[in-house]
Design an enzyme around this catalytic site. Structure first.
Site, PDB file in Angstrom:
ATOM      1  N   ASP A 316      35.936  36.205  53.049  1.00  0.00           N
ATOM      2  CA  ASP A 316      35.175  36.920  54.066  1.00  0.00           C
ATOM      3  C   ASP A 316      35.670  36.463  55.436  1.00  0.00           C
ATOM      4  OD1 ASP A 316      32.451  38.607  54.330  1.00  0.00           O
ATOM      5  OD2 ASP A 316      32.569  37.137  55.959  1.00  0.00           O
ATOM      6  N   GLU A 359      34.258  43.434  55.623  1.00  0.00           N
ATOM      7  CA  GLU A 359      35.283  42.403  55.796  1.00  0.00           C
ATOM      8  C   GLU A 359      35.396  41.493  54.576  1.00  0.00           C
ATOM      9  OE1 GLU A 359      31.468  40.709  57.611  1.00  0.00           O
ATOM     10  OE2 GLU A 359      32.414  42.650  57.271  1.00  0.00           O
TER      11      GLU A 359
END
Length: 443
Positions: A316, A359
């Protein structure tokens, strides 16, 4: 006395001739009736074959709703047979989709069954058109050596009707010609005419039988069948017409088959493109969440079967929302693309990089231990930390947090495995981001 002898001769001639003339008349009438009946049946078969072939040729166009193709098929069918007066194609609701020529007969009943209507002037054949659909499903993502599962089903539904009208003028003319020829033969000799008529009747019957056989074979789809014109006798014009009709139908069917093949290939290409799009993230070019789930399930089964190693990286980007809020979504998209490219340069060809959403990314690592996966994750973290993008002339740096989890053979759930990797990722975030955390599990 002469008058009396003359009268006797006349009476004897009449006594001899009248029964013979009656027999000849009956033979002529019987022969004409038999010939006419067989000609009518042959014409019915011919009309039915024309309707069936037109229906077969129009099946795909009716299914696709292509009125232009239907109109061309109707015109081609009308030109292929001089005895056709009109051609109409209906859809399943009874609406006219294409028409060629002039129809004198009233519209036939459209009740799902073939209808044949004959009057003195015309013959009308209404042929229903049904579609047989085959569905084939393959599990193309099943791992080797798993056998792909296949499910096949067929169904039929009514697409419409093909209606053709044929003129019976040629049939009537042939009947008249036959009667005149028979009477002319009778003038030359009653007995000889009777014998010749019988022989001719047998000969014509054989010829009609041959023509009927060819028409039936053509109706069954054997478009390479032809009538022997050299041995058709007085039916040679009919044989020539049938051969020309079959040749045109074969050409039309071949062209239609080519169109169907081309359309099928185009549909297959579109399906492949749609499946590829569904399995690929459109922004970064890496695998989609669906593709990752399918590959992960397959690799889990492989690891269980061969007791091989299998690891997972959950990644992430740090503070990605700040990047979007500060520099805009275009810059955020560029960061995602740059990150995906960096990861793909560091993994093997057998590894799978996928974007789960936003993301968040994941890397599936077959035949990799937790320690090896941790080392790879550290190389990815360092490469991302050292990279940057130029935004308005200034470098934009970003980092990534990574959680590592090894597949546990006691846990057969992909969701549980991903949850452990996600927990390790959360721990990396909690420890200050831009770091790698290995989720410890007894394997």
């Amino acid at each position: 006395m002469k008058l009396r002898l003359g009268g006797v001769r006349v009476r004897l001639w009449l006594a001899t001739a009248l029964p013979a003339m009656l027999v000849i008349g009956l033979l002529v009438v019987g022969f004409a009736s038999q010939y006419g009946g067989r000609m009518a049946e042959a014409l019915k078969d011919r009309g039915a074959a024309s309707a069936r072939q037109l229906g077969s040729a129009a099946e795909f166009s009716l299914f696709a709703g292509d009125r232009e193709s239907l109109a061309r098929l109707a015109e081609a069918a009308l030109r292929s047979d001089v005895q056709l007066r009109g051609v109409i194609l209906y859809d399943a609701s009874g609406q006219v989709t294409a028409q060629a020529g002039r129809m004198s007969a009233p519209a036939p009943r459209l009740d799902g069954a073939i209808q044949i209507v004959q009057t003195k002037a015309f013959l009308v054949v209404a042929q229903p058109i049904y579609a047989a659909t085959s569905v084939l499903q393959d599990d193309v993502y099943a791992p080797v050596p798993d056998v792909a599962s296949r499910i096949r089903a067929t169904e039929s539904r009514l697409l419409g009707y093909a209606v053709v009208e044929m003129s019976l003028e040629a049939l009537a003319q042939q009947r008249r010609d036959l009667l005149i020829w028979s009477l002319a033969t009778a003038v030359g000799g009653l007995m000889l005419a009777g014998v010749m008529a019988s022989v001719l009747a047998d000969l014509v019957s054989v010829q009609i039988g041959r023509i009927n056989h060819v028409v039936q074979r053509v109706g069954e789809g054997q478009l390479d069948e032809r009538v022997d014109e050299a041995n058709s006798g007085i039916l040679r014009p009919l044989a020539t017409g049938i051969n020309a009709m079959v040749a045109r139908i074969a050409t039309t069917q071949e062209e239609l088959q080519q169109q169907i093949t081309q359309a099928t290939q185009e549909l297959r290409d579109q399906k492949d493109a749609a499946e590829l799009a569904a399995r690929t993230d459109s922004l970064t070019g890496v695998a989609s969440r669906r593709a990752f789930s399918e590959a992960a399930e397959a690799e889990m089964q492989r690891a269980l079967r061969y007791r091989s190693e299998l690891s997972l990286l959950m990644m992430d980007l740090d503070h990605f929302k700040v990047v979007n809020d500060t520099h805009g979504h275009v810059t955020g998209d560029a960061v995602l693309v740059s990150f995906a490219q960096t990861v793909q340069q560091l993994v093997r060809k057998v590894d799978l990089v996928a974007r789960l959403g936003g993301e968040e990314f994941v890397v599936l690592l077959p035949n990799i231990t937790a320690e090896q996966a941790t080392a790879l994750a550290e190389r990815i973290r360092e490469a991302v930390h050292n990279s940057h993008l130029l935004v308005e002339g200034r470098p934009l740096k970003f980092s990534v947090s990574i959680g590592v989890a090894q597949f546990d053979r006691r846990e057969l759930s992909l969701t549980g495995w991903m949850a452990r990797a996600d927990a390790a990722l959360y721990q990396a975030k909690a420890q200050g981001r831009n770091r790698v955390v290995l989720e410890m599990s007894e394997v």
